[in-house]
Design an enzyme around this catalytic site. Structure first.
Site, PDB file in Angstrom:
ATOM      1  N   ARG A 164    -101.076 -27.640 -13.118  1.00  0.00           N
ATOM      2  CA  ARG A 164     -99.628 -27.878 -12.900  1.00  0.00           C
ATOM      3  C   ARG A 164     -99.224 -29.329 -13.188  1.00  0.00           C
ATOM      4  O   ARG A 164     -98.309 -29.874 -12.562  1.00  0.00           O
ATOM      5  CB  ARG A 164     -99.212 -27.519 -11.459  1.00  0.00           C
ATOM      6  N   SER A 237     -93.704 -20.311  -6.702  1.00  0.00           N
ATOM      7  CA  SER A 237     -94.583 -20.976  -5.732  1.00  0.00           C
ATOM      8  C   SER A 237     -93.977 -22.318  -5.339  1.00  0.00           C
ATOM      9  O   SER A 237     -93.662 -23.130  -6.204  1.00  0.00           O
ATOM     10  CB  SER A 237     -95.952 -21.259  -6.346  1.00  0.00           C
ATOM     11  N   GLU A 333     -94.367 -28.008  -5.533  1.00  0.00           N
ATOM     12  CA  GLU A 333     -94.436 -27.741  -6.976  1.00  0.00           C
ATOM     13  C   GLU A 333     -93.108 -27.991  -7.712  1.00  0.00           C
ATOM     14  O   GLU A 333     -93.094 -28.723  -8.703  1.00  0.00           O
ATOM     15  CB  GLU A 333     -94.931 -26.311  -7.224  1.00  0.00           C
TER      16      GLU A 333
HETATM   17  C1  LIG Z   1     -89.894 -16.165  -9.563  1.00  0.00           C
HETATM   18  C2  LIG Z   1     -90.603 -17.345 -10.169  1.00  0.00           C
HETATM   19  C3  LIG Z   1     -91.925 -17.229 -10.545  1.00  0.00           C
HETATM   20  C4  LIG Z   1     -92.601 -18.319 -11.128  1.00  0.00           C
HETATM   21  N1  LIG Z   1     -93.909 -18.154 -11.502  1.00  0.00           N
HETATM   22  C5  LIG Z   1     -94.590 -19.189 -12.052  1.00  0.00           C
HETATM   23  C6  LIG Z   1     -95.953 -19.028 -12.455  1.00  0.00           C
HETATM   24  O1  LIG Z   1     -96.541 -17.978 -12.315  1.00  0.00           O
HETATM   25  N2  LIG Z   1     -96.574 -20.102 -12.993  1.00  0.00           N
HETATM   26  C7  LIG Z   1     -95.946 -21.295 -13.186  1.00  0.00           C
HETATM   27  O2  LIG Z   1     -96.594 -22.227 -13.694  1.00  0.00           O
HETATM   28  N3  LIG Z   1     -94.652 -21.458 -12.842  1.00  0.00           N
HETATM   29  C8  LIG Z   1     -93.956 -20.446 -12.288  1.00  0.00           C
HETATM   30  N4  LIG Z   1     -92.653 -20.607 -11.913  1.00  0.00           N
HETATM   31  C9  LIG Z   1     -91.993 -21.912 -12.112  1.00  0.00           C
HETATM   32  C10 LIG Z   1     -91.167 -21.999 -13.423  1.00  0.00           C
HETATM   33  O3  LIG Z   1     -90.823 -20.730 -13.883  1.00  0.00           O
HETATM   34  C11 LIG Z   1     -91.903 -22.747 -14.536  1.00  0.00           C
HETATM   35  O4  LIG Z   1     -92.313 -24.020 -14.104  1.00  0.00           O
HETATM   36  C12 LIG Z   1     -91.034 -22.906 -15.794  1.00  0.00           C
HETATM   37  O5  LIG Z   1     -91.800 -23.435 -16.843  1.00  0.00           O
HETATM   38  C13 LIG Z   1     -89.804 -23.792 -15.560  1.00  0.00           C
HETATM   39  O6  LIG Z   1     -88.968 -23.643 -16.688  1.00  0.00           O
HETATM   40  P1  LIG Z   1     -87.437 -24.015 -16.647  1.00  0.00           P
HETATM   41  O7  LIG Z   1     -86.942 -23.975 -18.045  1.00  0.00           O
HETATM   42  O8  LIG Z   1     -86.731 -23.164 -15.667  1.00  0.00           O
HETATM   43  O9  LIG Z   1     -87.539 -25.517 -16.139  1.00  0.00           O
HETATM   44  P2  LIG Z   1     -86.487 -26.428 -15.293  1.00  0.00           P
HETATM   45  O10 LIG Z   1     -86.612 -26.061 -13.838  1.00  0.00           O
HETATM   46  O11 LIG Z   1     -85.148 -26.394 -15.888  1.00  0.00           O
HETATM   47  O12 LIG Z   1     -87.138 -27.837 -15.517  1.00  0.00           O
HETATM   48  C14 LIG Z   1     -88.420 -28.145 -14.991  1.00  0.00           C
HETATM   49  C15 LIG Z   1     -88.740 -29.604 -15.374  1.00  0.00           C
HETATM   50  O13 LIG Z   1     -88.888 -29.705 -16.779  1.00  0.00           O
HETATM   51  C16 LIG Z   1     -87.959 -30.639 -17.322  1.00  0.00           C
HETATM   52  N5  LIG Z   1     -87.527 -30.076 -18.615  1.00  0.00           N
HETATM   53  C17 LIG Z   1     -86.986 -28.873 -18.830  1.00  0.00           C
HETATM   54  N6  LIG Z   1     -86.802 -28.673 -20.148  1.00  0.00           N
HETATM   55  C18 LIG Z   1     -87.226 -29.795 -20.770  1.00  0.00           C
HETATM   56  C19 LIG Z   1     -87.281 -30.234 -22.138  1.00  0.00           C
HETATM   57  N7  LIG Z   1     -86.868 -29.464 -23.147  1.00  0.00           N
HETATM   58  N8  LIG Z   1     -87.762 -31.478 -22.403  1.00  0.00           N
HETATM   59  C20 LIG Z   1     -88.188 -32.296 -21.403  1.00  0.00           C
HETATM   60  N9  LIG Z   1     -88.156 -31.929 -20.106  1.00  0.00           N
HETATM   61  C21 LIG Z   1     -87.683 -30.701 -19.791  1.00  0.00           C
HETATM   62  C22 LIG Z   1     -86.852 -30.781 -16.309  1.00  0.00           C
HETATM   63  O14 LIG Z   1     -86.232 -32.053 -16.386  1.00  0.00           O
HETATM   64  C23 LIG Z   1     -87.635 -30.603 -15.016  1.00  0.00           C
HETATM   65  O15 LIG Z   1     -88.252 -31.816 -14.651  1.00  0.00           O
HETATM   66  C24 LIG Z   1     -91.932 -19.535 -11.328  1.00  0.00           C
HETATM   67  C25 LIG Z   1     -90.576 -19.658 -10.966  1.00  0.00           C
HETATM   68  C26 LIG Z   1     -89.922 -18.572 -10.382  1.00  0.00           C
HETATM   69  C27 LIG Z   1     -88.466 -18.695 -10.014  1.00  0.00           C
END
Ligand SMILES: Cc1cc2nc3c(=O)[nH]c(=O)nc-3n(C[C@H](O)[C@H](O)[C@H](O)COP(=O)(O)OP(=O)(O)OC[C@H]3O[C@@H](n4cnc5c(N)ncnc54)[C@H](O)[C@@H]3O)c2cc1C
Length: 339
Positions: A164, A237, A333
């Site tokens: 992570r 998580s 996380e």
């Molecule tokens: C129901 C659920 C289940 C999940 N299961 C998992 C799992 O199994 N495993 C896991 O690892 N995670 C899991 N997650 C967490 C999440 O889905 C991941 O971390 C995902 O990659 C976040 O993507 P996002 O686009 O929503 O990021 P955001 O929440 O929008 O951003 C996350 C971070 O990345 C940065 N960011 C976003 N896009 C960019 C970009 N293009 N360039 C630079 N920085 C950027 C943001 O500034 C922020 O710091 C889960 C979440 C939920 C709600």
């Protein structure tokens, strides 16, 4: 160039916390990102980058410019006998991309099906699930330096991936905007069933195992275990699984024979944070208007759509309790956008 003002981000984060951005801008091209950065610099605005909002706890007010990079496109850029190199724009939906690769017979992503969010955020915390991490299939990524507007290529070792973690959460935090990610995928179907719950879900498959069945099983397991953010706001998580020394793990197992502990390396073990929270009696409880999910204690839910202050207060109470009971520190996380 359309900079929207005072934009409500509650529907753009899966925790559904109320949050208002002073300026909000959707970037569809690299030029859009450069123009947005220039605007922020001219107006002396802080810049925040938002993907799908599924791993972020937004503050009530974001006094600056929120850029959402929605660069699209998926293409196979190279093939060898064994592998295909597939590039995806940062704005592609992660799960749709996984399913697209599967149907195009590019294998290796199926254990990561049904993770919310966009492709561009996936390397930030090296997403992982069911025995696979993004780093296992990662080739490279292209990112823009926020200070100069220049593009840089990051290969595997540049990204400093760990559990992570990546360089983008540490040394290069808030310095780069990821525009696209390239994966090295396999052309021969193979299944990674190293995760026990996935292996046992597939044991019942009479007519063999293949990546399509793996994806199907992963989706079913996730739908059963995790709340759907559309109905029950959550960020997956809430805590990482803490890594502890072998000696501490043995002591924990002695005191609590049911503790869920995994191997990491010769001298370290990982404890299931969900088990710790459950064992401390938090599962299903509500406090500060926020809930610990009744099916999975690792997930905090926000049914009352309250602000992140409430969520962090509950998280802090849980963290302190776990520290007191087990001498183990939980680490959050989802990231905080600074204010
Ligand atoms: C129901 C659920 C289940 C999940 N299961 C998992 C799992 O199994 N495993 C896991 O690892 N995670 C899991 N997650 C967490 C999440 O889905 C991941 O971390 C995902 O990659 C976040 O993507 P996002 O686009 O929503 O990021 P955001 O929440 O929008 O951003 C996350 C971070 O990345 C940065 N960011 C976003 N896009 C960019 C970009 N293009 N360039 C630079 N920085 C950027 C943001 O500034 C922020 O710091 C889960 C979440 C939920 C709600």
């Amino acid at each position: 160039m359309k900079f929207q003002q005072n934009v409500d981000l509650q529907s753009l984060n899966t925790m559904a916390v109320p949050s208002v951005a002073r300026y909000f801008f959707i970037a569809q091209t690299l030029e859009d990102i450069r123009l947005a950065l220039a605007f922020a610099s001219k107006e002396k605005l802080s810049v925040f980058v938002l993907g799908g909002g599924s791993n972020s706890l937004l503050p009530e007010k974001l006094d600056g410019l929120v850029i959402q990079p929605l660069l699209k496109g998926v293409e196979c850029i190279e093939n060898s006998a064994e592998s295909s190199w597939v590039r995806a724009g940062a704005g592609e939906n992660w799960h749709d991309f996984v399913m697209h690769c599967l149907s195009a017979q590019y294998y290796g992503l199926e254990n990561l099906a049904y993770i919310p969010g966009l492709v561009g955020a996936a390397p930030i915390q090296n997403i992982g699930a069911y025995g696979v991490e993004l780093k296992d299939v990662f080739h490279s990524l292209e990112a823009m330096d926020r200070a100069t507007g220049e593009m840089q290529t990051f290969n595997f070792s540049d990204c400093e991936f760990a559990y992570r973690e990546s360089v983008f959460k540490n040394r290069l935090k808030d310095r780069m905007i990821i525009a696209s990610v390239t994966f090295r995928l396999q052309r021969q179907a193979a299944c990674n069933l190293s995760y026990p719950a996935l292996a046992s879900a597939l044991e019942r498959e009479a007519d063999g195992k293949n990546p399509e069945k793996v994806a199907e099983a992963v989706i079913k397991l996730r739908q059963r275990k995790l709340p759907d953010p559309e109905y029950i706001p959550n960020a997956g998580s809430f805590f990482k699984n803490p890594v502890i020394t072998e000696a501490k793990a043995s002591a924990l197992k002695l005191a609590h024979p049911k503790a869920v502990i995994f191997d990491v390396d010769g001298s370290h073990k990982k404890v299931a944070a969900g088990w710790l929270i459950d064992a401390a009696g938090w599962k299903g409880r509500e406090a500060f208007q926020v809930r610990v999910h009744d099916q999975q204690a690792l997930v905090l839910t926000n049914p009352n759509r309250v602000s992140r202050h409430h969520i962090l207060t509950l998280a802090d109470a849980i963290r302190k309790d776990i520290e007191q009971r087990f001498g183990i520190t939980l680490e959050r996380e989802p990231g905080l956008f600074s204010e």
